[in-house]
Scaffold this active site. Structure first.
Site, short mmCIF file in Angstrom:
data_model
loop_
_atom_site.label_atom_id
_atom_site.label_comp_id
_atom_site.label_asym_id
_atom_site.label_seq_id
_atom_site.Cartn_x
_atom_site.Cartn_y
_atom_site.Cartn_z
N PRO A 138 0.84 -1.21 0.00
CA PRO A 138 0.00 0.00 0.00
C PRO A 138 0.87 1.25 0.00
O PRO A 138 1.87 1.31 0.69
CB PRO A 138 -0.81 -0.10 1.30
CG PRO A 138 -0.09 -1.09 2.15
CD PRO A 138 0.68 -1.98 1.23
N GLU A 139 0.49 2.23 -0.80
CA GLU A 139 1.19 3.51 -0.77
C GLU A 139 0.43 4.46 0.16
O GLU A 139 -0.66 4.14 0.63
CB GLU A 139 1.30 4.08 -2.20
CG GLU A 139 2.25 3.23 -3.05
CD GLU A 139 2.93 4.02 -4.15
OE1 GLU A 139 3.10 5.24 -4.00
OE2 GLU A 139 3.29 3.42 -5.17
N LYS B 24 3.59 6.25 6.23
CA LYS B 24 2.68 5.11 6.11
C LYS B 24 2.39 4.43 7.45
O LYS B 24 1.90 3.32 7.51
CB LYS B 24 3.23 4.10 5.10
CG LYS B 24 3.23 4.71 3.68
CD LYS B 24 3.31 3.67 2.60
CE LYS B 24 4.70 3.13 2.44
NZ LYS B 24 4.78 2.15 1.33
N ARG C 9 13.66 0.86 -9.93
CA ARG C 9 12.23 0.59 -10.11
C ARG C 9 11.81 0.85 -11.56
O ARG C 9 12.37 1.69 -12.25
CB ARG C 9 11.40 1.51 -9.20
CG ARG C 9 11.77 1.46 -7.73
CD ARG C 9 11.50 0.12 -7.09
NE ARG C 9 10.09 -0.24 -7.08
CZ ARG C 9 9.24 0.11 -6.12
NH1 ARG C 9 9.65 0.81 -5.09
NH2 ARG C 9 7.97 -0.26 -6.19
#
Ligand SMILES: [Zn+2]
Length: 299
Positions: free
Chosen positions: A2-3, A68, A289
Protein backbone atom coordinates in the site's frame (compact mmCIF):
# COMPACT_ATOMS: atom_id res chain seq x y z
CA UNK A 1 2.49 -2.64 -1.04
CA UNK A 2 0.00 0.00 0.00
CA UNK A 3 1.19 3.51 -0.77
CA UNK A 4 0.45 6.53 1.35
CA UNK A 5 -2.89 7.46 -0.25
CA UNK A 6 -4.20 3.99 0.53
CA UNK A 7 -2.98 4.15 4.11
CA UNK A 8 -4.55 7.58 4.55
CA UNK A 9 -7.81 6.30 3.00
CA UNK A 10 -7.76 3.44 5.45
CA UNK A 11 -7.15 5.78 8.38
CA UNK A 12 -10.00 8.02 7.30
CA UNK A 13 -12.35 5.08 6.79
CA UNK A 14 -11.58 3.53 10.16
CA UNK A 15 -11.70 6.76 12.11
CA UNK A 16 -15.48 7.13 12.45
CA UNK A 17 -15.76 3.48 13.49
CA UNK A 18 -13.03 3.01 16.03
CA UNK A 19 -12.64 6.47 17.51
CA UNK A 20 -13.80 6.68 21.14
CA UNK A 21 -14.12 2.94 21.37
CA UNK A 22 -12.55 1.07 24.21
CA UNK A 23 -10.29 -1.90 23.57
CA UNK A 24 -12.06 -4.50 25.68
CA UNK A 25 -9.83 -7.41 24.90
CA UNK A 26 -6.92 -8.27 22.61
CA UNK A 27 -5.77 -11.52 21.13
CA UNK A 28 -2.25 -11.76 19.70
CA UNK A 29 -1.85 -14.86 17.59
CA UNK A 30 1.68 -14.22 16.40
CA UNK A 31 4.10 -12.72 18.93
CA UNK A 32 6.53 -11.30 16.43
CA UNK A 33 4.05 -8.76 15.05
CA UNK A 34 4.10 -6.95 18.42
CA UNK A 35 7.77 -7.65 19.24
CA UNK A 36 9.57 -5.00 17.22
CA UNK A 37 10.36 -4.36 13.60
CA UNK A 38 12.94 -5.04 10.97
CA UNK A 39 14.93 -8.16 10.36
CA UNK A 40 16.32 -8.35 13.87
CA UNK A 41 13.05 -8.63 15.72
CA UNK A 42 12.64 -11.66 17.92
CA UNK A 43 9.22 -12.94 18.85
CA UNK A 44 8.78 -12.41 22.55
CA UNK A 45 6.19 -13.76 24.95
CA UNK A 46 6.95 -10.88 27.34
CA UNK A 47 6.37 -8.28 24.64
CA UNK A 48 3.11 -9.94 23.78
CA UNK A 49 1.84 -9.82 27.36
CA UNK A 50 3.10 -6.23 27.76
CA UNK A 51 1.28 -5.26 24.58
CA UNK A 52 -1.95 -6.83 25.75
CA UNK A 53 -1.86 -5.45 29.28
CA UNK A 54 -0.84 -1.95 28.12
CA UNK A 55 -3.75 -1.42 25.79
CA UNK A 56 -6.58 -3.43 27.29
CA UNK A 57 -9.23 -1.20 28.83
CA UNK A 58 -8.03 1.91 27.02
CA UNK A 59 -9.98 4.03 24.62
CA UNK A 60 -8.75 5.14 21.20
CA UNK A 61 -8.95 8.93 21.30
CA UNK A 62 -7.22 9.83 18.03
CA UNK A 63 -6.20 8.17 14.81
CA UNK A 64 -3.20 9.86 13.19
CA UNK A 65 -0.83 9.03 10.41
CA UNK A 66 2.82 9.83 9.73
CA UNK A 67 4.05 8.65 6.34
CA UNK A 68 2.68 5.11 6.11
CA UNK A 69 2.40 4.61 9.87
CA UNK A 70 -1.08 4.62 11.33
CA UNK A 71 -0.94 5.92 14.89
CA UNK A 72 -3.74 5.17 17.34
CA UNK A 73 -3.49 7.46 20.36
CA UNK A 74 -5.01 6.00 23.52
CA UNK A 75 -6.64 7.80 26.45
CA UNK A 76 -3.43 7.52 28.53
CA UNK A 77 -1.49 9.27 25.74
CA UNK A 78 0.22 6.04 24.77
CA UNK A 79 0.32 5.08 21.11
CA UNK A 80 -0.11 2.03 18.94
CA UNK A 81 1.87 2.25 15.71
CA UNK A 82 0.68 0.10 12.83
CA UNK A 83 2.82 -0.36 9.74
CA UNK A 84 1.32 -2.61 7.09
CA UNK A 85 4.54 -3.07 5.11
CA UNK A 86 4.03 -5.37 2.10
CA UNK A 87 0.93 -7.34 2.91
CA UNK A 88 -0.62 -6.06 6.13
CA UNK A 89 -4.29 -5.19 6.26
CA UNK A 90 -6.69 -3.84 8.83
CA UNK A 91 -10.28 -4.96 8.66
CA UNK A 92 -13.00 -3.65 10.93
CA UNK A 93 -16.19 -5.62 11.27
CA UNK A 94 -19.00 -3.68 12.95
CA UNK A 95 -21.34 -5.76 15.12
CA UNK A 96 -24.32 -4.17 13.43
CA UNK A 97 -23.66 -4.95 9.76
CA UNK A 98 -21.88 -7.36 7.45
CA UNK A 99 -20.02 -4.55 5.73
CA UNK A 100 -16.29 -4.73 6.30
CA UNK A 101 -14.16 -1.61 6.50
CA UNK A 102 -10.75 -2.55 5.24
CA UNK A 103 -7.56 -1.30 3.72
CA UNK A 104 -3.98 -2.15 3.01
CA UNK A 105 -3.35 -5.37 1.19
CA UNK A 106 -6.40 -6.31 -0.89
CA UNK A 107 -8.66 -8.88 0.70
CA UNK A 108 -9.10 -12.07 -1.26
CA UNK A 109 -12.66 -13.31 -1.43
CA UNK A 110 -11.59 -16.52 0.20
CA UNK A 111 -10.27 -14.52 3.12
CA UNK A 112 -13.30 -12.41 3.83
CA UNK A 113 -14.12 -14.83 6.65
CA UNK A 114 -12.70 -13.40 9.83
CA UNK A 115 -10.58 -14.30 11.57
CA UNK A 116 -8.73 -16.17 8.84
CA UNK A 117 -5.37 -17.93 8.63
CA UNK A 118 -3.59 -14.58 8.15
CA UNK A 119 -5.15 -12.92 11.19
CA UNK A 120 -2.55 -12.19 13.83
CA UNK A 121 -4.13 -9.62 16.12
CA UNK A 122 -7.78 -9.19 17.10
CA UNK A 123 -8.99 -6.10 18.95
CA UNK A 124 -12.42 -6.51 20.50
CA UNK A 125 -14.37 -3.30 20.97
CA UNK A 126 -17.93 -2.59 22.11
CA UNK A 127 -19.26 -1.91 18.60
CA UNK A 128 -17.13 -4.24 16.53
CA UNK A 129 -13.88 -6.09 16.02
CA UNK A 130 -10.67 -4.95 14.36
CA UNK A 131 -8.45 -7.55 12.70
CA UNK A 132 -4.81 -7.20 11.74
CA UNK A 133 -4.03 -9.64 8.94
CA UNK A 134 -0.67 -10.04 7.25
CA UNK A 135 0.10 -12.73 4.70
CA UNK A 136 3.88 -12.29 4.77
CA UNK A 137 4.13 -10.87 8.30
CA UNK A 138 6.56 -8.05 7.57
CA UNK A 139 4.25 -5.53 9.21
CA UNK A 140 4.13 -4.60 12.87
CA UNK A 141 1.82 -3.29 15.55
CA UNK A 142 3.76 -1.76 18.42
CA UNK A 143 2.82 0.00 21.63
CA UNK A 144 4.76 2.89 23.21
CA UNK A 145 4.04 4.80 26.40
CA UNK A 146 3.91 8.01 24.37
CA UNK A 147 4.79 9.48 20.99
CA UNK A 148 8.26 10.53 22.18
CA UNK A 149 9.08 6.95 23.14
CA UNK A 150 8.22 5.86 19.61
CA UNK A 151 10.47 8.57 18.18
CA UNK A 152 13.29 7.50 20.50
CA UNK A 153 12.90 3.97 19.21
CA UNK A 154 13.67 5.28 15.72
CA UNK A 155 10.21 5.67 14.25
CA UNK A 156 9.64 8.50 11.75
CA UNK A 157 13.38 9.19 11.44
CA UNK A 158 14.46 11.30 8.48
CA UNK A 159 10.97 11.52 7.04
CA UNK A 160 10.16 14.40 4.75
CA UNK A 161 7.20 16.72 4.60
CA UNK A 162 3.63 15.45 4.75
CA UNK A 163 1.98 16.66 1.58
CA UNK A 164 -1.46 16.35 3.15
CA UNK A 165 -0.53 18.65 6.02
CA UNK A 166 -1.74 22.23 5.96
CA UNK A 167 1.88 23.15 6.72
CA UNK A 168 3.07 21.75 3.38
CA UNK A 169 4.53 24.80 1.66
CA UNK A 170 6.43 25.49 -1.50
CA UNK A 171 9.31 27.17 0.34
CA UNK A 172 10.05 24.14 2.51
CA UNK A 173 9.64 21.82 -0.44
CA UNK A 174 12.07 23.87 -2.58
CA UNK A 175 14.61 24.16 0.21
CA UNK A 176 14.64 20.42 0.74
CA UNK A 177 14.75 19.70 -3.00
CA UNK A 178 17.77 21.96 -3.45
CA UNK A 179 19.73 20.00 -0.84
CA UNK A 180 19.34 16.77 -2.77
CA UNK A 181 21.34 15.24 -5.59
CA UNK A 182 20.47 12.56 -8.09
CA UNK A 183 17.46 12.09 -10.31
CA UNK A 184 13.93 13.05 -9.47
CA UNK A 185 12.62 9.52 -9.14
CA UNK A 186 15.31 8.56 -6.64
CA UNK A 187 14.72 11.69 -4.60
CA UNK A 188 10.98 11.09 -4.43
CA UNK A 189 11.39 7.43 -3.51
CA UNK A 190 13.71 8.11 -0.57
CA UNK A 191 10.91 10.02 1.24
CA UNK A 192 13.25 12.65 2.69
CA UNK A 193 11.85 15.63 0.82
CA UNK A 194 8.24 14.60 0.92
CA UNK A 195 6.67 11.37 2.11
CA UNK A 196 4.12 9.37 0.19
CA UNK A 197 5.57 9.26 -3.29
CA UNK A 198 6.23 5.59 -3.87
CA UNK A 199 6.67 4.06 -7.29
CA UNK A 200 3.18 4.84 -8.54
CA UNK A 201 2.78 8.40 -7.37
CA UNK A 202 6.38 9.42 -8.14
CA UNK A 203 5.71 8.64 -11.82
CA UNK A 204 2.27 10.22 -11.78
CA UNK A 205 3.56 13.42 -10.17
CA UNK A 206 6.39 13.71 -12.72
CA UNK A 207 3.88 13.32 -15.53
CA UNK A 208 1.54 15.82 -13.90
CA UNK A 209 4.39 18.33 -13.69
CA UNK A 210 5.55 17.54 -17.26
CA UNK A 211 9.05 16.71 -16.03
CA UNK A 212 10.96 13.49 -16.70
CA UNK A 213 11.74 11.35 -13.66
CA UNK A 214 15.29 10.98 -14.99
CA UNK A 215 16.01 14.68 -14.56
CA UNK A 216 18.78 15.59 -12.16
CA UNK A 217 17.45 17.65 -9.27
CA UNK A 218 20.21 20.18 -9.84
CA UNK A 219 18.83 21.04 -13.30
CA UNK A 220 15.32 21.88 -12.12
CA UNK A 221 14.25 25.49 -12.44
CA UNK A 222 12.25 27.31 -9.81
CA UNK A 223 9.24 27.04 -12.08
CA UNK A 224 9.67 23.28 -12.43
CA UNK A 225 9.96 22.79 -8.67
CA UNK A 226 6.72 24.73 -8.32
CA UNK A 227 5.10 22.53 -10.98
CA UNK A 228 6.11 19.42 -9.02
CA UNK A 229 4.78 20.92 -5.80
CA UNK A 230 1.49 21.69 -7.50
CA UNK A 231 1.24 18.22 -9.05
CA UNK A 232 1.73 16.64 -5.61
CA UNK A 233 -1.01 18.87 -4.23
CA UNK A 234 -3.43 17.70 -6.90
CA UNK A 235 -2.55 14.04 -7.29
CA UNK A 236 -2.15 12.90 -3.67
CA UNK A 237 -5.44 14.34 -2.32
CA UNK A 238 -7.25 13.05 -5.41
CA UNK A 239 -5.81 9.56 -4.91
CA UNK A 240 -6.78 9.65 -1.23
CA UNK A 241 -10.33 10.65 -2.03
CA UNK A 242 -10.69 7.83 -4.57
CA UNK A 243 -8.95 5.33 -2.32
CA UNK A 244 -11.42 6.24 0.35
CA UNK A 245 -14.34 5.49 -1.87
CA UNK A 246 -12.81 2.23 -3.02
CA UNK A 247 -12.17 0.60 0.33
CA UNK A 248 -15.08 -1.78 0.05
CA UNK A 249 -14.19 -2.47 -3.59
CA UNK A 250 -11.33 -4.58 -2.31
CA UNK A 251 -13.96 -7.15 -1.49
CA UNK A 252 -14.78 -7.32 -5.18
CA UNK A 253 -11.37 -8.91 -5.46
CA UNK A 254 -10.66 -7.71 -8.97
CA UNK A 255 -7.09 -7.24 -7.86
CA UNK A 256 -7.17 -3.51 -8.47
CA UNK A 257 -5.73 -1.10 -5.99
CA UNK A 258 -8.86 0.97 -5.87
CA UNK A 259 -10.44 3.59 -8.03
CA UNK A 260 -7.31 5.63 -8.50
CA UNK A 261 -5.81 2.75 -10.46
CA UNK A 262 -8.17 3.73 -13.28
CA UNK A 263 -6.72 7.21 -13.28
CA UNK A 264 -3.06 6.33 -13.67
CA UNK A 265 -1.69 8.32 -16.56
CA UNK A 266 1.68 6.59 -16.78
CA UNK A 267 2.18 4.04 -14.01
CA UNK A 268 1.74 0.52 -15.39
CA UNK A 269 1.27 1.89 -18.92
CA UNK A 270 4.75 1.47 -20.42
CA UNK A 271 4.51 0.76 -24.17
CA UNK A 272 0.99 2.19 -24.38
CA UNK A 273 -0.04 5.51 -25.88
CA UNK A 274 0.16 8.67 -23.82
CA UNK A 275 -3.38 9.88 -23.11
CA UNK A 276 -2.29 13.44 -23.81
CA UNK A 277 -0.26 13.19 -27.03
CA UNK A 278 -0.44 9.60 -28.26
CA UNK A 279 3.32 9.00 -28.05
CA UNK A 280 4.29 5.51 -26.88
CA UNK A 281 5.24 5.80 -23.21
CA UNK A 282 8.83 4.92 -22.31
CA UNK A 283 9.45 2.25 -19.70
CA UNK A 284 12.87 2.20 -18.07
CA UNK A 285 14.56 1.07 -14.87
CA UNK A 286 15.38 4.04 -12.65
CA UNK A 287 16.42 4.04 -9.01
CA UNK A 288 15.89 0.29 -9.13
CA UNK A 289 12.23 0.59 -10.11
CA UNK A 290 10.22 0.37 -13.29
CA UNK A 291 9.57 3.92 -14.36
CA UNK A 292 7.22 5.14 -17.06
CA UNK A 293 7.09 8.56 -18.70
CA UNK A 294 6.17 10.34 -21.91
CA UNK A 295 9.21 11.58 -23.81
CA UNK A 296 7.10 14.20 -25.54
CA UNK A 297 5.00 15.61 -22.69
CA UNK A 298 7.76 15.47 -20.11
CA UNK A 299 10.94 17.54 -20.45
ZN1 LIG B 1 2.54 12.57 -24.00
Amino acid sequence: MPELPEVESLRKSLEPYILNQKILNVEVLRNKIVSGRGTKRVASETKKSDFISSITGHEIVRLDRRAKNIIAVLDDNSVIIVHLKMTGQLVYKPNSTQTLISGGHPIELSESDLPNKHTYIIFYMPDGTLYYNDVRQFGYVLHYINHEAAVEDGHFQGLGLESTSENFELDDFSTRMKLKTGNLKKVFLDQKVVVGLGNIYADEVCFGAKIRPTRSIKTLSKKEIKALFEAINIIIPHAISLGGSSISDYLLADGSRGNYAREHKVYGRGGKECYTCGTILDKIQLAGRTTVFCSKCQK
